[in-house]
Enzyme design. Structure first.
Site, short mmCIF file in Angstrom:
data_model
loop_
_atom_site.label_atom_id
_atom_site.label_comp_id
_atom_site.label_asym_id
_atom_site.label_seq_id
_atom_site.Cartn_x
_atom_site.Cartn_y
_atom_site.Cartn_z
N ILE A 165 0.82 -1.22 0.00
CA ILE A 165 0.00 0.00 0.00
C ILE A 165 0.86 1.27 0.00
CG2 ILE A 165 -0.25 0.23 2.53
CD1 ILE A 165 -3.27 0.83 1.99
N GLY A 167 3.15 -4.20 11.49
CA GLY A 167 2.37 -4.46 10.27
C GLY A 167 2.33 -3.29 9.32
N ASP A 169 0.99 -0.43 9.65
CA ASP A 169 1.25 0.84 10.36
C ASP A 169 2.75 1.15 10.35
OD1 ASP A 169 0.89 3.04 11.96
OD2 ASP A 169 0.36 1.92 13.78
N SER A 204 -8.11 -4.46 10.73
CA SER A 204 -8.35 -5.43 11.83
C SER A 204 -8.07 -6.89 11.46
CB SER A 204 -9.79 -5.34 12.38
OG SER A 204 -9.94 -4.15 13.11
N GLY A 236 -5.11 -8.26 10.66
CA GLY A 236 -3.80 -8.75 11.07
C GLY A 236 -3.84 -9.24 12.51
N TYR A 276 -5.05 -7.95 15.01
CA TYR A 276 -6.30 -7.66 15.71
C TYR A 276 -7.30 -8.81 15.60
CZ TYR A 276 -5.00 -2.80 16.78
OH TYR A 276 -4.40 -1.67 17.28
#
Ligand SMILES: [Mg+2]
Length: 491
Positions: free
Chosen positions: A13, A34, A36, A119, A121, A123
């Site tokens: 991304i 991840g 982020d 959410s 990954g 999460y």
């Protein structure tokens, strides 16, 4: 119509030159693991400096910054919910992430926006469910907002890509048949299939090809009235009853199996006329006080279809759990009577497959996803026996290579084959019966799968009307679906 503005890509991304990429952030907005971490690394230290001025972000909300060294002009930071079983508002919060991000994009005049699978990954949100929420929310937004030109869904792995692709390819059936209708279709479809197969159990394929079953019959093998269902349904109903009264409690299921074997409950006419050897032995070991890990047979010869035929209620009950939890619960519940890994893995595969059928996925795509999720749990010794299920090739096998026997692998293969090669619940169940041999169980498993695919209304009314103790059966099924609905409100 709005779907044309949604694009699916595999990849990174941080490399997309869109107006904004969305970051799956945590509440601090100061970077994490991840996607982020990758976005912060690619954007450079200026990004975290701007994030420090924002004062964090609540779950389900979104904030916007510049993109700095990214090709994207902006980053929209949103905080997805941590999956906690599905009863803590996860679905609403996840939908809010997508909606808030799109609202921010609109407010800033942005036209192109790329999302990661929020959410999905660490999460832990179940991927198929998360992708369905994302697509519903984005589609609803786009339907009312012509200004957004393109939404890119960026998939970091094949599982996410397949989940989106399946939902994008076939949105219509998922919308037209509700999850509740599919769950009732699964349970009732299994009982109806069993009842249709009972009169011709043990007939050969040759006998049935001379006199194929085309609807409800009576008498035959056990001389029972038309619509009489057998041990398959008794154990399925006992499992459903246990789940709706006690939640997940395998010893309680076994106690109910014992009341059935004693003729006290879960029979159509008050008596037991058919019981598998492995199931009877396991229930008797339980009755004699053996410890739970000694109930189910573990020998390779214990791999009958007696646990697969009763697993559907558990598959529905565990549908929102993670793949690892679904596998663990299905293997444990299979093990009550069938504790060899092959039987346990067939049950686990079925429980991984069924939630995807409930979401309206095309069968073959659902099969490959179920296989992918099961793969880490399949020991080397079971890869050969389960090969045609795991690689999906069973659906293209010629009929002479499909058996309707009581062996668990034959039963699962035959059910997948009938479901994949027939266009309806009705045709799939009749095809299963006319394979011969263990007709009631092949039809019960095929009926559970195709009932979930097509929903309750696909079961011929004449077949339901003939069902022995129909109101009782429907009551047990509806109580379980009510409990699942209560615990996990969806759609
Ligand atoms: Mg039976």
């Amino acid at each position: 119509m709005s779907e044309r503005r949604i694009e699916l890509v595999r990849g990174d991304i941080t490399r997309l030159a869109v107006d904004a990429i969305v970051n799956a952030a945590n509440t601090s907005l100061l970077g994490g693991g991840g996607v982020d971490g990758a976005i912060h690394r690619a954007a450079g230290p200026e990004l975290v400096a701007e994030c420090r001025t924002l004062g964090g972000c609540r779950t389900g909300q979104a904030k916007i910054t510049r993109g700095y060294r990214l090709p994207a002009r902006h980053v929209i930071h949103t905080v997805g919910p941590v999956w906690n079983g599905g009863r803590h508002g996860e679905e609403g919060l996840l939908a809010s992430c997508y909606r808030s991000s799109l609202e921010l994009a609109r407010a800033h005049g942005l036209r192109t926006i790329a999302f990661p699978a929020i959410s999905c990954g660490i999460y832990g949100y179940p991927i198929a469910e998360a992708c369905a929420v994302a697509l519903r929310t984005i589609s609803a937004f786009l339907a009312e907002d012509p200004a957004i030109e393109r939404v890119v869904l960026v998939c970091f792995d094949a599982a996410v890509h397949d989940a989106y692709a399946a939902s994008l390819a076939e949105p219509a059936p998922a919308a037209s048949v509700t999850a509740r209708e599919r769950m009732l279709g699964c349970l009732l479809g299994s009982v109806v299939g069993d009842a249709l197969g009972v009169p011709v159990e043990f007939r050969s394929r040759e006998q049935l090809s001379a006199d194929p079953v085309t609807g409800v019959r009576g008498h035959g093998t056990y001389d029972q009235p038309p619509g009489t269902w057998s041990d398959d349904s008794s154990l399925l109903l006992a499992t459903a009853d246990s789940l709706s009264h006690n939640g997940y409690d395998p010893p309680d299921m076994m106690a109910r199996f014992l009341t059935w074997l004693q003729g006290q409950a879960y029979t159509p006419h008050g008596k037991v006329f058919d019981v598998g050897i492995a199931t009877r032995s396991a229930i008797l070991r339980h009755a004699q006080g053996a410890p739970a890990d000694a109930w189910g047979g573990r020998d390779e010869r214990d791999n009958g279809n007696g646990s697969l035929m009763r697993i559907a209620p558990l598959s529905l009950f565990t549908r929102a759990l993670s793949p690892a939890e679904i596998v663990r619960c299905s293997m444990e519940v299979s093990g009550l009577t069938h504790a060899h890994p092959r039987s346990q893995l067939c049950c686990a595969y079925f429980s991984l497959l069924l939630p995807l059928a409930l979401l309206g996925w095309p069968l073959e795509r659902a099969m490959s996803q179920a296989s992918r999720h099961l793969a880490p749990f399949v020991p080397e010794a079971e890869r050969g026996p389960l090969a045609r299920i795991l690689d999906g090739s069973v659906v293209a096998a010629p009929v002479r290579e499909i058996r309707g026997s009581g062996y668990v692998v034959h039963c699962l293969e035959a059910s997948l084959w009938c479901a994949a090669n027939q266009p309806s619940y009705e045709r799939a169940v009749l095809a299963a019966i006319n394979l011969g041999e263990d007709t009631d169980t092949t039809a019960a498993v095929t009926g559970a799968l195709t009932g979930a695919m097509y929903g309750q209304r696909a079961i011929p009314e004449a077949w339901l009307r003939a069902l022995a103790s129909r109101e009782y059966v429907e009551g047990v099924c509806e109580r379980l679906v009510d409990r699942i609905d209560e615990e996990m409100p969806r759609r």
